[in-house]
Design a protein around this motif. Sequence first.
Motif, PDB file in Angstrom:
ATOM      1  N   ASN A 115       0.677  -1.197   0.008  1.00 20.77           N
ATOM      2  CA  ASN A 115       0.076  -0.130  -0.247  1.00 20.77           C
ATOM      3  C   ASN A 115       0.816   1.245  -0.077  1.00 20.77           C
ATOM      4  O   ASN A 115       0.401   2.168   0.122  1.00 20.77           O
ATOM      5  N   ALA A 199      -5.618  10.817   8.721  1.00 17.67           N
ATOM      6  CA  ALA A 199      -6.609   9.750   9.097  1.00 17.67           C
ATOM      7  C   ALA A 199      -6.459   9.425  10.608  1.00 17.67           C
ATOM      8  O   ALA A 199      -7.583   9.367  11.304  1.00 17.67           O
ATOM      9  N   TRP A 203      -9.608  10.118  13.371  1.00 11.72           N
ATOM     10  CA  TRP A 203      -9.880   9.115  14.256  1.00 11.72           C
ATOM     11  C   TRP A 203      -9.644   9.660  15.809  1.00 11.72           C
ATOM     12  O   TRP A 203     -10.873   9.346  16.430  1.00 11.72           O
ATOM     13  N   LEU A 311      -4.423   1.100  10.020  1.00 13.14           N
ATOM     14  CA  LEU A 311      -4.693   1.895   9.007  1.00 13.14           C
ATOM     15  C   LEU A 311      -3.965   1.499   7.848  1.00 13.14           C
ATOM     16  O   LEU A 311      -4.712   1.352   6.462  1.00 13.14           O
ATOM     17  N   ASN A 314      -5.194  -1.800   6.749  1.00 14.10           N
ATOM     18  CA  ASN A 314      -6.676  -1.754   6.163  1.00 14.10           C
ATOM     19  C   ASN A 314      -6.693  -0.833   4.615  1.00 14.10           C
ATOM     20  O   ASN A 314      -7.833  -0.985   3.942  1.00 14.10           O
ATOM     21  N   GLU A 316      -6.495   2.286   4.630  1.00 12.37           N
ATOM     22  CA  GLU A 316      -7.283   3.410   5.000  1.00 12.37           C
ATOM     23  C   GLU A 316      -6.300   4.698   5.444  1.00 12.37           C
ATOM     24  O   GLU A 316      -6.855   5.516   6.311  1.00 12.37           O
ATOM     25  N   GLY A 320      -4.567   5.690   1.028  1.00 13.04           N
ATOM     26  CA  GLY A 320      -5.380   4.811   0.335  1.00 13.04           C
ATOM     27  C   GLY A 320      -4.620   3.487   0.404  1.00 13.04           C
ATOM     28  O   GLY A 320      -3.895   3.123   1.204  1.00 13.04           O
ATOM     29  N   GLN A 322      -5.574  -1.055  -0.433  1.00 16.09           N
ATOM     30  CA  GLN A 322      -6.337  -2.191  -0.281  1.00 16.09           C
ATOM     31  C   GLN A 322      -6.184  -3.124   1.064  1.00 16.09           C
ATOM     32  O   GLN A 322      -4.883  -3.161   1.289  1.00 16.09           O
ATOM     33  N   PRO A 323      -7.137  -3.392   1.641  1.00 13.20           N
ATOM     34  CA  PRO A 323      -6.881  -4.428   2.931  1.00 13.20           C
ATOM     35  C   PRO A 323      -6.058  -5.412   2.441  1.00 13.20           C
ATOM     36  O   PRO A 323      -5.928  -6.268   1.619  1.00 13.20           O
ATOM     37  N   LYS A 328     -10.305  -5.929   6.881  1.00  8.64           N
ATOM     38  CA  LYS A 328     -10.315  -4.531   7.524  1.00  8.64           C
ATOM     39  C   LYS A 328     -10.377  -4.980   9.229  1.00  8.64           C
ATOM     40  O   LYS A 328     -11.288  -5.416   9.741  1.00  8.64           O
TER      41      LYS A 328
END
Length: 596
Positions: A115, A199, A203, A311, A314, A316, A320, A322-323, A328
Motif C-alpha cells: 500500500n 486519518a 480518528w 490503517l 486496512n 485506510e 489509500g 487495499q486491505p 479490515k
Amino acid sequence: MSAPVLTAVAWPYANGPRHIGHVSGFGVPSDVFSRYMRMSGHRVLMVSGTDEHGTPISVQADKEGLTTRQLADKYNRVIAEDLQGLGLSYDLFTRTTTGNHYQVVQELFLALHRNGYVQAKTQMGAISPSTGRTLPDRYIEGTCPICGYDGARGDQCDNCGNQLDPIDLKNPRSKINGEVPKFVETEHLFLDLPSFAGALGSWLSTRTGWRPNVLKFSENLLGDMRPRAITRDIDWGVPVPLDGWRDAPMKKFYVWFDAVIGYLSASVEWARRTGDADAWKEFWTDPAQGYYFMGKDNIVFHSLIWPSLLLGQNGEGDKGGQPGAFGKLNLPTEVVSSEFLTMSGSKFSTSRGTVIYVRDFLKEFGPDTLRYFISVAGPENQDTDFTWDEFVRRSNFELANEWGNLVNRSISMAHKNVGAIPTPTAPTAADAELKALARKAFDTVGDNLRRSRFKAAATEAMRVVGAANKYLSDEEPWKRKDDPERRDTILHTALQVVSDANTLLTPFLPHSAQKIHEALGGKGVWSSQPEIREVTDLDDPSLQYPVLTGDYASDQAKWESVDIEVGRPLDKPSPLFAKLDAELGETGPDWAPIVK
C-alpha cells in the motif's frame, strides 16, 4: 447480544522478572476490566505475551552467560508464573518468538509495503564502539534538542513528548556502559508515519471518552509525525520478507514494530489452538471493541503507531490502498494508560535496587492484597508513591477489618445460631434500605469498571461493605436471643449483602471471592484462575513453551444480585485476610528495599 471485547495487554519485556510497578500499569487493570466484562455477558479475548526480540535481550543474555533464546525461554517462564500467581485471566499469554508470530508480522508488513507505507532510506545508526553491536534508540540517553531535558531517550523525550532520533541528542551516551555511541551510515525500512496524520487526526477526534492525559498527549504528537525506522542491524528478530533483505543476517524488524503486532498474532494463535483458525476475527471486526492496557511510557505506540499500522494494513491511510490478508481490522476503542507507581518519588529501578518483585510480594502477602492496593490506590490518573505504611493501612483497615470482618461475623453468627442461611420474616425499612443500596451499586460500580475507573469502582463497592457493617452494629443481632425471627431476618439481610458485595468485588479480589462463595455454601467455580500449559509451537514442532490460559466461560460469577438460598448449610468460616504487623509499615519486609 453484548459486543465481543478484545483486551490487549502490553507485552512485558523478557529480560528479567516483573516488579509491582509493571503490573500496576498493564496487569491488574486489564484483568479487573476483563473479569467484569465477562461477568456482564461479553465474550472476552484477553491476550499478550513476552516481548523477546531486540538488543536488550542480547545484552542481558551476555550478562547471564546465556544465548538469546535461552534467556528468552528463562524469563518467558518466570513472567508467566508471576502473572499466573497474580490471577491474570489471559485467554492466551504467549511470546513473540513463535512461528505464528513471525508469519503474522511478515504478512502485515507486506500489506503496508504493497500500500506504499514503507520506504527504504539510509540513516546514521548508533553502534557500540566496544562491541560493534547496534544500540537501540531507548538505550541511548542525552539532552533533548527541543526542550533541553537531560534524560531524553534516543526515540522520544518523556519531558516534552517529541519523537527523536539518537543522532538528534546532545551529548549522547549509552545506557549500557556510558560510552559515546558511534554513528555509521546504514540502510533501513521506514514506516511513513506522516501519511497517516490525516486519518489519525480524524480518528482521534472521535475518541472523546479516553482518559484526558492519553488523548492530549496523542493529539500533541500528531504535528511531529516523522518516518520511523522499522528495521535494525541485529541478528535477533523477525526476518524481513523482501528480496535483498530476507537473507541478510543482520537486518531484522525493529522490536517495537513486531511487538505491537503481537496483539493480532496472539489472537491468531489462540484461534488456531481452539481448532477454529478464524475465531480471532470476531474480536477484530465490528461490532467488537478493543481495549489496550499499558503504562504511560507506551502511549505513543498504542495511540499513534499501532493505529497507523492498522490503517495501513486496512488501506485506510492518507495514501489509500487495499486491505491486506487480515481484512479490515478495528482500531482501538480505547487506550487505557496508567501513570507510574513510584518509590520515594522515583520510578522503580532494578539497577538502583528500588524494586519489589511480583513473586516476592505474592509469596509474602498473596495476590488479592496487591490487586486491591493497585485498584484503589494505584497510579490510575497520576503518579502514585508506594509506601509500606499505606499498603499496611489499606490491607488491615479496609480488607481485614471492614470486608473480612463483615464476611466472618455474618457467616459465623448464622452458622452458630441456625447452621444455615436463615429464613427472613417481616423485613424492616432498614433491611430494605441496605439491600437496595447493594443492588443499586451494580449499576454504579459496573459503569465505572466499563470506563476503566477502577478506583471509583472499588471505592463504591467498599461503601456497600461499610454500610453493611454499620447495619450490623446498629441492629445487634447477637442481642436478639429472645426474638429469633428478627435475629434471623437481620442475619439473612447481612448475608444477602455479603453475597452482593462479593460479586461487586470479584473483579478485584477473585481469589477471596471464590472462598466467600464457598463459605456461603456455594459449590463449583465462582471465579476461574489461569493455568500454565506446556505447548508445542504450531509451526515448529522442535519448540515447546509455556502459555498462560484458562476456561473462564464456566464461571458462576455474573454481574447481578442473586437471592441467597434459604436453608443452605453454613460451616464455620476461616479468616479471609490476616492482619499485618503495624511495624511492617515502617520499612516493609526484610527482603524489601527501604522506602519512606
